[in-house]
Design a protein around this motif. Sequence first.
Motif, PDB file in Angstrom:
ATOM      1  N   LEU A  15      15.820 -31.897  47.929  1.00  0.00           N
ATOM      2  CA  LEU A  15      15.769 -32.950  48.943  1.00  0.00           C
ATOM      3  C   LEU A  15      14.623 -32.697  49.913  1.00  0.00           C
ATOM      4  O   LEU A  15      13.893 -33.631  50.290  1.00  0.00           O
ATOM      5  N   GLY A  16      14.448 -31.470  50.325  1.00  0.00           N
ATOM      6  CA  GLY A  16      13.342 -31.124  51.223  1.00  0.00           C
ATOM      7  C   GLY A  16      11.996 -31.414  50.573  1.00  0.00           C
ATOM      8  O   GLY A  16      11.075 -31.926  51.223  1.00  0.00           O
ATOM      9  N   PHE A  17      11.903 -31.086  49.292  1.00  0.00           N
ATOM     10  CA  PHE A  17      10.661 -31.347  48.553  1.00  0.00           C
ATOM     11  C   PHE A  17      10.357 -32.845  48.505  1.00  0.00           C
ATOM     12  O   PHE A  17       9.228 -33.275  48.708  1.00  0.00           O
ATOM     13  N   ILE A  18      11.380 -33.658  48.249  1.00  0.00           N
ATOM     14  CA  ILE A  18      11.194 -35.125  48.197  1.00  0.00           C
ATOM     15  C   ILE A  18      10.800 -35.652  49.574  1.00  0.00           C
ATOM     16  O   ILE A  18       9.934 -36.515  49.693  1.00  0.00           O
ATOM     17  N   LEU A  19      11.433 -35.150  50.639  1.00  0.00           N
ATOM     18  CA  LEU A  19      11.090 -35.598  51.996  1.00  0.00           C
ATOM     19  C   LEU A  19       9.650 -35.224  52.350  1.00  0.00           C
ATOM     20  O   LEU A  19       8.928 -36.027  52.955  1.00  0.00           O
ATOM     21  N   VAL A  20       9.263 -34.004  51.986  1.00  0.00           N
ATOM     22  CA  VAL A  20       7.878 -33.578  52.263  1.00  0.00           C
ATOM     23  C   VAL A  20       6.909 -34.468  51.482  1.00  0.00           C
ATOM     24  O   VAL A  20       5.873 -34.886  52.000  1.00  0.00           O
ATOM     25  N   LEU A  21       7.268 -34.769  50.249  1.00  0.00           N
ATOM     26  CA  LEU A  21       6.424 -35.616  49.412  1.00  0.00           C
ATOM     27  C   LEU A  21       6.316 -37.028  50.002  1.00  0.00           C
ATOM     28  O   LEU A  21       5.224 -37.583  50.125  1.00  0.00           O
ATOM     29  N   LYS A  22       7.483 -37.613  50.415  1.00  0.00           N
ATOM     30  CA  LYS A  22       7.496 -38.990  50.921  1.00  0.00           C
ATOM     31  C   LYS A  22       6.852 -39.098  52.303  1.00  0.00           C
ATOM     32  O   LYS A  22       6.077 -40.015  52.558  1.00  0.00           O
ATOM     33  N   PHE A  23       7.168 -38.215  53.222  1.00  0.00           N
ATOM     34  CA  PHE A  23       6.692 -38.358  54.608  1.00  0.00           C
ATOM     35  C   PHE A  23       5.476 -37.502  54.928  1.00  0.00           C
ATOM     36  O   PHE A  23       4.886 -37.653  55.986  1.00  0.00           O
ATOM     37  N   GLY A  24       5.076 -36.651  54.037  1.00  0.00           N
ATOM     38  CA  GLY A  24       3.927 -35.802  54.322  1.00  0.00           C
ATOM     39  C   GLY A  24       2.767 -36.054  53.374  1.00  0.00           C
ATOM     40  O   GLY A  24       1.654 -36.389  53.788  1.00  0.00           O
ATOM     41  N   LEU A  26       2.398 -38.351  50.655  1.00  0.00           N
ATOM     42  CA  LEU A  26       2.010 -39.730  50.351  1.00  0.00           C
ATOM     43  C   LEU A  26       1.228 -40.387  51.507  1.00  0.00           C
ATOM     44  O   LEU A  26       0.209 -41.023  51.264  1.00  0.00           O
ATOM     45  N   PRO A  27       1.658 -40.238  52.764  1.00  0.00           N
ATOM     46  CA  PRO A  27       0.836 -40.788  53.857  1.00  0.00           C
ATOM     47  C   PRO A  27      -0.548 -40.145  53.914  1.00  0.00           C
ATOM     48  O   PRO A  27      -1.535 -40.799  54.235  1.00  0.00           O
ATOM     49  N   LEU A  28      -0.593 -38.845  53.585  1.00  0.00           N
ATOM     50  CA  LEU A  28      -1.878 -38.154  53.565  1.00  0.00           C
ATOM     51  C   LEU A  28      -2.788 -38.746  52.492  1.00  0.00           C
ATOM     52  O   LEU A  28      -3.981 -38.965  52.719  1.00  0.00           O
ATOM     53  N   LEU A  29      -2.230 -39.066  51.322  1.00  0.00           N
ATOM     54  CA  LEU A  29      -3.012 -39.690  50.252  1.00  0.00           C
ATOM     55  C   LEU A  29      -3.475 -41.095  50.656  1.00  0.00           C
ATOM     56  O   LEU A  29      -4.606 -41.485  50.372  1.00  0.00           O
ATOM     57  N   GLU A  30      -2.588 -41.874  51.312  1.00  0.00           N
ATOM     58  CA  GLU A  30      -2.966 -43.220  51.762  1.00  0.00           C
ATOM     59  C   GLU A  30      -4.080 -43.150  52.802  1.00  0.00           C
ATOM     60  O   GLU A  30      -5.034 -43.932  52.767  1.00  0.00           O
ATOM     61  N   TRP A  31      -3.965 -42.201  53.729  1.00  0.00           N
ATOM     62  CA  TRP A  31      -5.003 -42.030  54.759  1.00  0.00           C
ATOM     63  C   TRP A  31      -6.331 -41.653  54.100  1.00  0.00           C
ATOM     64  O   TRP A  31      -7.381 -42.185  54.445  1.00  0.00           O
TER      65      TRP A  31
END
Length: 198
Positions: A15-24, A26-31
């Motif tokens: 769950l922590g891995f998914i949260l880091v992926l979703k909120f950390g 992916l936004p970094l990739l979009e930016w």
Amino acid sequence: MNNRLLAKENLVIFLGFILVLKFGFLPLLEWQSAQFEELGVKSRKLAKLEQVIAREASYKSKLEALRKNMEANAGFLYENTSNTKLNIQRDVEHLFEKGGLSVTGYTWISDADGLMGGIRTLKSTVYFSGGLSSMVKVFWELASAPKLIRVVQWNQQIQSGREGAVENAATTGGVTLEFLASNEYNSFERVNVAELGE
């Protein structure tokens, strides 16, 4: 082994891995993608500016040629003022009288201001009488006038002279003329080539 994968600790880590992926991540990739896109736009603008700067001398020479062409064409047009009609009528009457024709009437038909890209188009009909040779001379003068005068339509009646001689024939009739007036050709200003790149 299946129980071990579903253990609480493993689920929390997952769950922590998914949260880091979703909120950390992916936004970094979009930016990062937005930054790359902005950089691409800026580099294209820079390439265009470099191209304009490289062709500055060519643009200046083309601009100068255009300016000279417009200045040369300005002589063919009447100046567009409140006295334009009066100036045209005065010129036409002078041309007819100089050629030996009497102006018996003058009527303005139309005045279309700026319909041809800032060029005012005026039409008038001139009624005349005189010798046939004078009419030919006046029409020749109209064609070679310093201002652009276009014969739209004309009609005349010819009365034969004594013994049917053409040189003694008289004529009466009317001619519709078109004139162009503009101030834009006269007011062509030099443009800074750097402004063309904006």
